[in-house]
Design an enzyme around this catalytic site. Structure first.
Site, short mmCIF file in Angstrom:
data_model
loop_
_atom_site.label_atom_id
_atom_site.label_comp_id
_atom_site.label_asym_id
_atom_site.label_seq_id
_atom_site.Cartn_x
_atom_site.Cartn_y
_atom_site.Cartn_z
N LYS A 64 0.89 -0.95 0.12
CA LYS A 64 0.06 -0.28 -0.02
C LYS A 64 1.07 1.23 -0.01
O LYS A 64 1.71 1.70 0.94
CB LYS A 64 -0.94 0.20 1.11
CG LYS A 64 -1.99 1.13 1.04
CD LYS A 64 -2.64 1.62 2.20
CE LYS A 64 -1.77 2.84 2.67
NZ LYS A 64 -2.02 4.12 1.87
N SER A 73 5.05 7.77 9.94
CA SER A 73 5.04 8.46 11.33
C SER A 73 5.15 7.44 12.73
O SER A 73 4.66 6.40 12.54
CB SER A 73 3.88 9.29 11.46
OG SER A 73 2.79 8.60 11.60
N THR A 74 5.96 7.96 13.62
CA THR A 74 5.83 7.07 14.74
C THR A 74 4.22 7.01 15.18
O THR A 74 4.02 5.66 16.02
CB THR A 74 6.67 7.94 15.85
OG1 THR A 74 7.94 7.83 15.38
CG2 THR A 74 6.44 7.21 17.27
N GLU A 75 3.54 8.01 15.20
CA GLU A 75 2.03 7.86 15.87
C GLU A 75 1.30 6.54 15.03
O GLU A 75 0.78 5.66 15.77
CB GLU A 75 1.41 8.95 15.47
CG GLU A 75 0.14 9.38 15.96
CD GLU A 75 -0.64 10.36 15.34
OE1 GLU A 75 0.08 11.19 14.56
OE2 GLU A 75 -1.75 10.41 15.37
N GLY A 89 2.67 4.13 13.44
CA GLY A 89 3.38 2.94 13.81
C GLY A 89 3.31 2.39 15.27
O GLY A 89 2.78 1.21 15.11
N GLU A 105 9.87 1.21 10.69
CA GLU A 105 10.89 2.35 10.48
C GLU A 105 10.20 3.69 10.51
O GLU A 105 9.10 4.04 9.88
CB GLU A 105 11.42 2.24 9.08
CG GLU A 105 12.20 1.12 8.62
CD GLU A 105 13.46 1.22 9.17
OE1 GLU A 105 13.79 2.42 9.67
OE2 GLU A 105 14.22 0.23 8.95
N CYS A 107 13.49 11.05 7.16
CA CYS A 107 13.43 10.28 8.37
C CYS A 107 14.87 10.53 9.02
O CYS A 107 14.80 10.75 10.25
CB CYS A 107 12.93 8.80 8.56
SG CYS A 107 13.68 7.73 7.19
N GLU A 131 9.74 15.96 15.38
CA GLU A 131 10.30 15.75 14.09
C GLU A 131 9.21 16.52 13.01
O GLU A 131 7.86 16.53 13.15
CB GLU A 131 9.71 14.23 13.71
CG GLU A 131 10.23 14.14 12.04
CD GLU A 131 10.22 12.54 11.52
OE1 GLU A 131 8.90 12.11 11.77
OE2 GLU A 131 11.19 12.11 11.21
P1 NAP Z 1 2.01 8.36 7.89
O1 NAP Z 1 0.75 9.09 8.22
O2 NAP Z 1 2.39 7.45 9.23
O3 NAP Z 1 1.79 7.28 6.81
C1 NAP Z 1 2.62 6.38 6.45
C2 NAP Z 1 1.89 5.23 5.43
O4 NAP Z 1 0.69 4.49 6.68
C3 NAP Z 1 1.05 5.90 4.20
O5 NAP Z 1 0.80 4.96 3.45
C4 NAP Z 1 -0.35 6.08 5.16
O6 NAP Z 1 -1.50 6.17 4.11
C5 NAP Z 1 -0.54 4.64 5.86
N1 NAP Z 1 -1.41 4.63 7.10
C6 NAP Z 1 -2.02 5.84 7.55
N2 NAP Z 1 -2.69 5.62 8.89
C7 NAP Z 1 -2.72 4.45 8.82
C8 NAP Z 1 -3.53 3.26 9.58
N3 NAP Z 1 -4.22 3.51 10.88
N4 NAP Z 1 -3.26 2.00 9.38
C9 NAP Z 1 -2.28 1.46 8.33
N5 NAP Z 1 -1.84 2.38 7.53
C10 NAP Z 1 -1.84 3.74 7.79
O7 NAP Z 1 3.19 9.22 7.61
P2 NAP Z 1 3.30 10.25 6.54
O8 NAP Z 1 2.70 11.40 7.39
O9 NAP Z 1 2.37 9.91 5.35
O10 NAP Z 1 4.79 10.32 6.45
C11 NAP Z 1 5.69 11.12 7.15
C12 NAP Z 1 6.22 10.42 8.17
O11 NAP Z 1 6.71 9.12 8.01
C13 NAP Z 1 7.13 10.87 9.20
O12 NAP Z 1 6.85 11.62 10.28
C14 NAP Z 1 8.33 10.43 9.15
O13 NAP Z 1 9.15 10.40 10.26
C15 NAP Z 1 8.17 8.95 8.85
N6 NAP Z 1 8.98 8.38 7.64
C16 NAP Z 1 9.90 7.40 8.73
C17 NAP Z 1 10.97 6.72 7.62
C18 NAP Z 1 11.91 6.04 8.14
O14 NAP Z 1 12.38 5.12 7.42
N7 NAP Z 1 12.17 5.72 9.39
C19 NAP Z 1 10.98 6.97 6.21
C20 NAP Z 1 10.13 8.31 5.78
C21 NAP Z 1 9.17 8.48 6.61
P3 NAP Z 1 -1.93 7.56 3.83
O15 NAP Z 1 -0.91 8.04 2.90
O16 NAP Z 1 -3.34 7.20 3.22
O17 NAP Z 1 -1.98 8.51 4.85
#
Ligand code: NAP
Ligand code: MG
Length: 496
Positions: free
Chosen positions: A192, A246-248, A250, A267, A301, A398
């Site tokens: 996804k 995101s950590t949230e 995650g 991650e 990240c 972050e």
């Molecule tokens: P996100 O909201 O956590 O989204 C990441 C993925 O999870 C997206 O495909 C999202 O879909 C999906 N998702 C959201 N809610 C979900 C749920 N309840 N159940 C299952 N999947 C769900 O993160 P973001 O805001 O898009 O991206 C930025 C964040 O990612 C930053 O905070 C950064 O720290 C983190 N990040 C970490 C790394 C690493 O390697 N550690 C790398 C890149 C980014 P949608 O797109 O539809 O919301």
């Protein structure tokens, strides 16, 4: 902005981007459609199919059939051959992939080209591991079986059907760095992508068909996280979730997986320290530190966003960082020479501007930036704050945007420096800048992060394990450890 979209990209964007389920490109059952836009202009790029929970169920079912059917009958070397065929397909379409990634995500073309090349390398690299999956032999249990009367060995077996959930910041790379080891291990997958950046994964799906992977081995379902993503996480036939984001989110996924005891690797976020000692080589440190924060507009990240500088070089370094940053060309990723693109969305721009306003309100010294660009694109100027302290949100949270927070240190005591560097719930990356080898080693051993660089930042690669300490995640991707995420170990004893 002056840039040109190629005819090849226009042709790809003209049609709706479908779901890939069981080897077929289809619309979602409910016919729902999302719109992808160019974050540099706000203009529509293309429509894409959105999966709901029924589509997720179809995708998992297709992956399950492929797992127990054709995929499990392939030898390791046949799997490796398919991974290499996919690498060649990506290479053959590299320019188009890079262009679509620039349009969908906003990153500069130069970077997109590097990323596509890295994805090609990832599939070759993990093709090598597919051929090297091996167990061990060991002594049979001595109290149960007499010596010479039994044989004990281990098998490495694929975990099963895995759900891969990825974010929007480096979309193709995120997809490939999970797909390559999962497929090398013999898993089948449902991927996804993030709804902000749905396009390159669909193109990848086409090439997976071109490379002649058995149908259903890879299923690609764009969809909304809280719906399609959540349906994938809760599906009983998914053996493991690999998540980057995101950590949230995650934490939500970890809670959900703990109920069903699904395997899970995460991650997550980071707020990485960059520690600059007074003996550092300024000519390398200035661009290195700037890019530690501003690479991918800070939507990274690994971003090094908390900068600790020895008092002796604090003001000169700030001055040079400001001068270097002023020279970084911001614009559309397809414009030649662009180093900084837009943020991925209006929402992300608003979030970052909120943090900048908070930094100013809390009394941090604004050295440069602090503004968004006028117009429809979601640009934020690279921003440097000095004289920050750990109570400020720009130091704690972050931000995932181009915001650097710099503070001086006076101490020569490594433990004291480490205490301030480690004062964060995250532990993903970090860097140390010095010409003194002993200083470097002493500092590296004290930083509580999964990845630390010296005189460079965020130097990751297919063969280098990557992941978080503390709240930055569970598990390591890349390298041999990246394979382990998708393999089970079975111990076998045969009484002879
Ligand atoms: P996100 O909201 O956590 O989204 C990441 C993925 O999870 C997206 O495909 C999202 O879909 C999906 N998702 C959201 N809610 C979900 C749920 N309840 N159940 C299952 N999947 C769900 O993160 P973001 O805001 O898009 O991206 C930025 C964040 O990612 C930053 O905070 C950064 O720290 C983190 N990040 C970490 C790394 C690493 O390697 N550690 C790398 C890149 C980014 P949608 O797109 O539809 O919301
Ligand atoms: Mg999101």
């Amino acid at each position: 902005m002056s840039f040109q979209i190629s005819q090849a990209a226009r042709d790809v964007l003209a049609a709706e981007f479908p779901l890939l389920i069981g080897g077929r490109e289809i619309s979602g059952r409910a016919g729902r459609v999302g719109v992808s836009t160019d974050p540099a202009t706000g203009e529509k790029l293309s429509d894409f199919a959105l999966a709901d929970s029924d589509d997720i169920a179809d995708a998992v079912s297709a992956a399950r059939s492929a797992f127990s059917g054709p995929w499990s009958r392939l030898s390791h070397s046949e799997r490796a051959r398919l991974l290499r065929a996919l690498a060649r397909e990506i290479e053959a379409h590299a320019t188009l992939f890079a262009e679509i990634e620039v349009l969908d995500n906003g990153m500069p073309m130069m970077l997109a080209e590097q990323i596509v090349a890295n994805c090609v390398h990832l599939f070759h690299y993990y093709a090598g591991w597919a051929e090297r999956i091996e167990g061990t032999t060991t002594e049979p249990p001595p109290h149960v079986l007499a010596e010479g009367e039994a044989l004990t060995y281990t098998l490495r077996e694929p975990v099963g059907v895995v759900g891969l959930i990825v974010p929007w910041n480096v979309p193709l790379s995120m997809a490939c760095l999970k797909l390559a080891p999962a497929l090398a291990a013999g898993c089948t997958v449902v991927l996804k992508p993030a709804e902000e950046t749905p396009l390159s994964a669909v193109m990848l799906g086409r090439l997976i068909n071109e490379a002649r992977f058995p149908k259903g081995v890879v299923n690609i379902v764009n969809g909304i996280g809280s719906e399609a993503g959540a349906a994938l996480v809760s599906h009983p036939d998914i053996a493991k979730i690999s998540f980057t984001g995101s950590t949230e989110v995650g934490k939500t996924i970890a809670r959900e997986c703990s109920d069903s005891l699904k395997k899970v690797s995460l991650e997550l976020g980071g707020k990485s320290p960059v520690i600059v000692f007074p003996d550092t080589d300024m000519s390398k440190t200035v661009p290195g530190v700037a890019m530690a924060t501003f690479f991918l507009q800070g939507q990274n990240c690994m971003a090094g966003t908390r900068i600790f500088v020895h008092r002796d070089i604090y003001e000169p370094l700030l001055e040079e960082l400001a001068a270097f940053t002023a020279e970084m060309k911001m614009g559309h990723g397809l414009e030649p020479g662009t180093i900084l693109g837009p943020l991925v969305s209006a929402k992300q721009q608003e979030r970052v501007m909120g943090y900048i306003a908070d930094g100013i309100a809390c009394g941090a010294r604004l050295i440069t930036g602090g503004e968004a660009w006028e117009g429809a694109g979601h640009f934020v100027r690279p921003t440097i704050f000095a004289d920050v302290d750990p109570s400020m949100s720009i130091v704690r949270d972050e931000i995932f945007g181009p915001v650097m927070a710099v503070q001086p240190f006076d101490s020569d005591n490594f433990d004291e420096i480490a205490d301030i560097a480690n004062d964060t719930p995250y532990g993903l990356s970090g860097s140390v800048w010095t010409r003194n080898l002993s200083t470097a080693h002493r500092m590296v051993s004290r930083i509580r992060s999964g990845h630390v660089s010296v005189n460079c930042h965020g130097a990751v690669g297919a063969n280098i394990p990557f992941g978080g300490y503390k709240q930055s995640g569970w598990g390591r991707e890349f390298g041999r450890e990246g394979m382990d995420l998708y393999l089970e170990t079975k111990a076998v004893t045969i009484a002879l």
